[in-house]
Design an enzyme around this catalytic site. Structure first.
Site, PDB file in Angstrom:
ATOM      1  N   CYS A 129       0.820  -1.222   0.000  1.00 15.70           N
ATOM      2  CA  CYS A 129       0.000   0.000   0.000  1.00 15.70           C
ATOM      3  C   CYS A 129       0.851   1.268   0.000  1.00 15.70           C
ATOM      4  CB  CYS A 129      -0.949  -0.006   1.198  1.00 15.70           C
ATOM      5  SG  CYS A 129      -0.165  -0.447   2.766  1.00 15.70           S
ATOM      6  N   HIS A 241      -2.806   6.432   4.652  1.00  6.98           N
ATOM      7  CA  HIS A 241      -1.358   6.507   4.788  1.00  6.98           C
ATOM      8  C   HIS A 241      -0.860   7.864   4.291  1.00  6.98           C
ATOM      9  CE1 HIS A 241      -1.308   2.449   5.958  1.00  6.98           C
ATOM     10  NE2 HIS A 241      -0.696   1.878   4.936  1.00  6.98           N
TER      11      HIS A 241
END
Length: 340
Positions: A129, A241
């Site tokens: 990710c 994130h």
């Protein structure tokens, strides 16, 4: 005609997001099945306005299914992805198990879609990710100025560790207000009101496995000549994130050309206003498909450098969305046969 789609690991955070993403993007589905471990068989998950009853992965026959979107954990993918692939089902795997195998394409559709043509084993890997959002932001800059080196610090949400990681942050945060001692199970130290500079295990050189992934995956996806130094940190954020990226290039950089390239690049939204609040935070990117770039500026410490901040929803672009986009790209390139 649509496709027969199997979603493996359908009861997990990423599996549920895959089902949601398939429905939202109106992926051409003729038939769909939700698969998980025996203990989850019989549970129900949502697919658009439909409810699917979860079936047992261990007894499922993949013959006649066109594409399998896998997010069940590395050891499970290691066992069942080759079984599905051998049965003729194209596997798009979200785990780390196949990523660095030379005969398995590692794909971010905005960056290296033509790598899909090199599929040899009916298996395609979805990158980490944190790698995905970084290479999406770097690709247009690499095309302009030729990337040489990247130093990145990540601020990674607890959802990267799955539902149990999110539950641990919630319970520790709630417990802190009633003086309950923190229960530490999913992370190495207390995550509530804290930052932990370790994601995955330590390797011999002092880097963690997550930091190693960012280095080797960027080389495989973007350019083998690019060097990457990452410091990966778990932070008390549920979803989203963030990354502070410092990029050094071979050729002289021009800030306005960089801005224009980012504005025009697929999958990127440039929101960079040099004023209070003129940037995107992880909280604001939840549920969004784009990688948001902010704080773009020249790095004066190297001859040809740029620095920027980027955020993305790690459950969407960092996992589910990228996997679905791989399937969509395969359709566009006429690489996904139908068995129906």
């Amino acid at each position: 005609m649509g496709y027969r789609v199997a979603v493996v690991g359908a009861t997990g955070a990423v599996g549920r997001e895959i089902l949601k993403t398939l429905a939202e993007r109106e992926f051409p589905v003729d038939d769909i099945v939700a698969l998980a471990s025996p203990r989850s068989a019989g549970r129900e998950v949502s697919f658009g306005d439909r409810v699917l009853k979860v079936q047992n992965l261990e007894t499922f026959d993949f013959k006649g299914w066109d594409v399998g979107l896998f997010s069940p954990g590395g050891s499970v993918s290691a066992k069942y992805a080759p079984i599905a692939a051998k049965a003729g089902c194209v596997v798009i795997d979200n785990t780390s198990h196949f990523r660095m195998e030379p005969d398995v394409p590692l794909v971010v559709p905005e960056v290296n879609p033509l790598a899909l043509k090199d599929m040899k084993r009916n298996i395609i890997a979805n990158p980490n990710c944190s790698t995905i959002q970084m290479v999406v932001a770097l690709k247009p800059l690499h095309d302009l100025f030729t990337l040489k080196r990247v130093v990145v610090s990540t601020y990674q949400a607890v959802s990267g560790a799955g539902k149990d990681g999110m539950d641990e942050l919630f319970s520790q945060t709630r417990g802190s207000f009633v003086n309950d001692p923190p229960k530490i199970e999913q992370f190495q130290k207390q995550i509530a009101f804290n930052c932990i500079p370790q994601i995955d295990r330590f390797m011999d050189d002092g880097a963690t496995k997550e930091e190693w992934k960012m280095r080797v995956e960027t080389k495989k996806i973007l350019d083998p000549d690019v060097e990457v130094l990452a410091t990966c940190v778990r932070v008390p954020v549920f979803v989203g994130h963030s990354e502070a990226v410092i990029a050094e290039f071979v050729e002289p950089v021009d800030l306005e050309r960089a801005r224009e390239a980012l504005r025009e690049s697929e999958g990127v939204v440039l929101l960079d206003q040099r004023e209070d609040g003129g940037y995107v935070t992880p909280l604001e990117c939840v549920g969004e498909d784009a990688t948001y770039v902010s704080r773009l500026r020249v790095d004066p410490t190297v001859p040809h450098g740029l620095a920027f901040w980027c955020v993305a929803d790690n459950l969407r672009k960092g996992a589910a969305l990228n996997a679905v986009q791989i399937a969509e790209t395969m359709i566009a390139l006429d690489l996904l046969p139908r068995h129906g």
